[in-house]
Design an enzyme around this catalytic site. Structure first.
Site, PDB file in Angstrom:
ATOM      1  N   PRO A  86      -2.431 -10.923  -0.110  1.00  0.00           N
ATOM      2  CA  PRO A  86      -1.383 -11.390  -1.233  1.00  0.00           C
ATOM      3  C   PRO A  86      -0.433 -10.294  -1.813  1.00  0.00           C
ATOM      4  O   PRO A  86      -1.020  -9.298  -2.459  1.00  0.00           O
ATOM      5  CB  PRO A  86      -2.042 -12.276  -2.239  1.00  0.00           C
ATOM      6  CG  PRO A  86      -3.291 -12.891  -1.472  1.00  0.00           C
ATOM      7  CD  PRO A  86      -3.336 -11.630  -0.189  1.00  0.00           C
ATOM      8  N   CYS A  87       1.041 -10.279  -1.782  1.00  0.00           N
ATOM      9  CA  CYS A  87       1.647  -9.143  -2.083  1.00  0.00           C
ATOM     10  C   CYS A  87       2.379  -9.307  -3.551  1.00  0.00           C
ATOM     11  O   CYS A  87       3.340  -8.468  -3.644  1.00  0.00           O
ATOM     12  CB  CYS A  87       2.777  -8.924  -1.003  1.00  0.00           C
ATOM     13  SG  CYS A  87       3.559 -10.497  -0.580  1.00  0.00           S
ATOM     14  N   GLN A  88       2.198 -10.412  -4.084  1.00  0.00           N
ATOM     15  CA  GLN A  88       3.005 -10.536  -5.262  1.00  0.00           C
ATOM     16  C   GLN A  88       2.893  -9.257  -6.365  1.00  0.00           C
ATOM     17  O   GLN A  88       4.019  -9.136  -6.835  1.00  0.00           O
ATOM     18  CB  GLN A  88       2.776 -11.859  -5.911  1.00  0.00           C
ATOM     19  CG  GLN A  88       3.265 -12.904  -5.349  1.00  0.00           C
ATOM     20  CD  GLN A  88       2.334 -13.515  -4.359  1.00  0.00           C
ATOM     21  OE1 GLN A  88       1.462 -12.944  -4.020  1.00  0.00           O
ATOM     22  NE2 GLN A  88       2.515 -14.742  -3.790  1.00  0.00           N
ATOM     23  N   GLY A  89       1.781  -8.630  -6.339  1.00  0.00           N
ATOM     24  CA  GLY A  89       1.835  -7.494  -7.477  1.00  0.00           C
ATOM     25  C   GLY A  89       2.751  -6.703  -6.787  1.00  0.00           C
ATOM     26  O   GLY A  89       3.158  -5.634  -7.728  1.00  0.00           O
ATOM     27  N   PHE A  90       2.991  -6.135  -5.642  1.00  0.00           N
ATOM     28  CA  PHE A  90       4.001  -5.319  -5.135  1.00  0.00           C
ATOM     29  C   PHE A  90       5.577  -5.816  -4.901  1.00  0.00           C
ATOM     30  O   PHE A  90       6.319  -5.085  -4.738  1.00  0.00           O
ATOM     31  CB  PHE A  90       3.612  -4.630  -3.620  1.00  0.00           C
ATOM     32  CG  PHE A  90       2.162  -4.093  -3.693  1.00  0.00           C
ATOM     33  CD1 PHE A  90       1.711  -3.403  -4.426  1.00  0.00           C
ATOM     34  CD2 PHE A  90       1.080  -4.900  -2.707  1.00  0.00           C
ATOM     35  CE1 PHE A  90       0.400  -2.723  -4.651  1.00  0.00           C
ATOM     36  CE2 PHE A  90      -0.169  -4.634  -2.945  1.00  0.00           C
ATOM     37  CZ  PHE A  90      -0.611  -3.422  -3.735  1.00  0.00           C
TER      38      PHE A  90
END
Length: 436
Positions: A86-90
């Site tokens: 999951p990439c939402q932090g980036f």
């Protein structure tokens, strides 16, 4: 083995290239059920990857191998571990918080590679991963992989799905690794771009089907069935199953092409329809901030919205280029490179989120082909057909999906209470975000 598998975009691309995807890990029960529908011979493990051991992964892989190859002994070695943590932090679409806990999942992916020692791996993430503010976590990940014996490619450059035959601009990082002193080659691009018009060719308007007010599927009229068969676009003909996808080595699915699926209608007010009508192609409607698709070019990046743990925000759905409405899940899937046999959750909220969160299969297929070259494999197409799962798997709420996919309650996505915020507030299905 596909970690953070979602609905299965990465799984499909790797299967098309010639891999057996024996198992998939997905912690959201709704998405796990959708993956199980489309890949009924794959072992789906509905677990939080950060809590999995190498033994857990290998046990699931062994069960999946047995389903695909009954009576054949498996060596116990994975040729590829693949996934998009999951990439939402980036993500450039979010706040890009340096301390977002989802950033830790990148290192959990690295941990499992270290423990399992697959011959190759594929890591997919958003372009923001290469930003300076994430140097520390990114370089820790890459350094650990190199110390584990992997040669890497793709660590310094963003790719765009436009260059892989997808009618959508979607910038991503694709890191490939091989347990050798030679790094895998970068995924091979293709010439030319596919337009939205080519992607939608042959798809009928859902407005003509009353059944789509209450369902995501309807029987095609004879006229629409004939128009589908007469589709001119090579891209659309392949996704519709009229022409074969060149080099496709996936197992053919048994499906009914006379059904229009993934096309539940969204009803707008007269005022909204008027605003959409006044929005030019390629422009953004000022009030809803929804983007209207062009006809002669590709789409912008399809967004996924957020899950229940992040407030259940609805995916911003593009406005159709010809009709004054938002696109259907099937139309979004065409923009992502999914074949028409592939199905998503029957609600618009889950369905659009599954498409927007996934890796476009053509991009995954290019990455898989590069890894096959590193492995020295030239797989052959397997013609044994696969019967898709029960449609009921696509209708389940999270609580009802939990026992079906054997999810552990303590590992399921949390629910965050919020005031409902929906980009297009008069959508008839906006209640789905709260319902989950």
């Amino acid at each position: 083995m596909d970690l953070f598998a979602g609905a299965g975009g990465m799984s499909l691309g790797f299967e098309q290239a010639g891999f057996d995807v024996v198992a998939a890990v997905e912690y959201d029960p709704v998405h796990a059920a959708t993956h199980a529908f489309n890949f009924p011979q794959c072992e789906v493990l509905c677990r939080d990857a950060s809590r999995l051991s190498a033994a857990d992964v290998l046990a699931a892989a062994k069960r999946g191998f047995k389903k695909l190859h009954p009576g054949v002994a498996w060596s116990g070695r994975l040729d590829a571990l693949i996934g998009g943590p999951p990439c939402q932090g980036f993500s450039t679409g979010g706040k890009r918080e340096r301390d977002d806990e989802r950033n830790d999942l990148l290192l959990e992916f690295v941990r499992l590679i270290e423990e399992l020692k697959p011959r190759t791996f594929c890591l997919e993430n958003v372009a923001g991963l290469l930003e300076t503010k994430f140097d520390e976590v990114r370089e820790e990940a890459f350094e650990r992989l190199r110390k584990a014996g992997y040669s890497l490619s793709g660590t310094d450059k963003v790719v765009n799905s436009l260059n892989f035959g997808v009618p959508q601009s979607r910038r991503r990082v694709i890191v490939l690794g091989a347990l050798s002193d030679k790094a895998p080659r970068r995924p091979a691009t293709v010439d030319g771009e596919v337009s939205v018009q080519e992607a939608f060719d042959g798809l009928p308007s859902p407005v003509q089907y009353k059944a789509l007010l209450d369902s995501d599927e309807a029987e095609l009229t004879s006229g629409d069935a004939e128009r589908r068969t007469a589709t001119k676009s090579a891209y659309a003909r392949r996704l519709a199953g009229i022409d074969p996808l060149p080099g496709d080595k996936s197992r053919p699915r048994l499906w009914d092409p006379s059904l229009l699926t993934g096309s539940r209608r969204t009803i707008h007010t007269a005022e909204t329809i008027q605003r959409f009508a006044e929005t030019e192609r390629g422009a953004v409607e000022p009030k809803s901030r929804l983007y209207r698709l062009p006809l002669d070019g590709p789409s912008r990046t399809l967004r996924a919205g957020t899950g229940s743990e992040r407030g259940s925000h609805t995916s911003p759905r593009p406005i159709h280029p010809r009709e004054d409405r938002v696109v259907t899940v099937r139309e979004a899937a065409r923009l992502h490179g999914y074949p028409d046999w592939f199905r998503f959750h029957t609600t618009n909220w889950h369905g659009h989120r599954q498409v927007g969160n996934s890796v476009p299969p053509p991009l995954a297929r290019a990455a898989a082909t590069a890894l096959l070259s590193s492995l020295g494999y030239s797989p052959v197409a397997l013609r044994a057909t696969v019967r898709l799962g029960e449609v009921s798997l696509l209708t389940l709420s999270r609580s009802k999906a939990q026992p079906v996919v054997d999810a552990l309650i303590e590992e399921m996505p949390a629910t965050r209470t919020r005031k409902p915020i929906v980009p297009e507030r008069d959508m008839i299905d906006s209640y789905e975000a709260a319902a989950g």
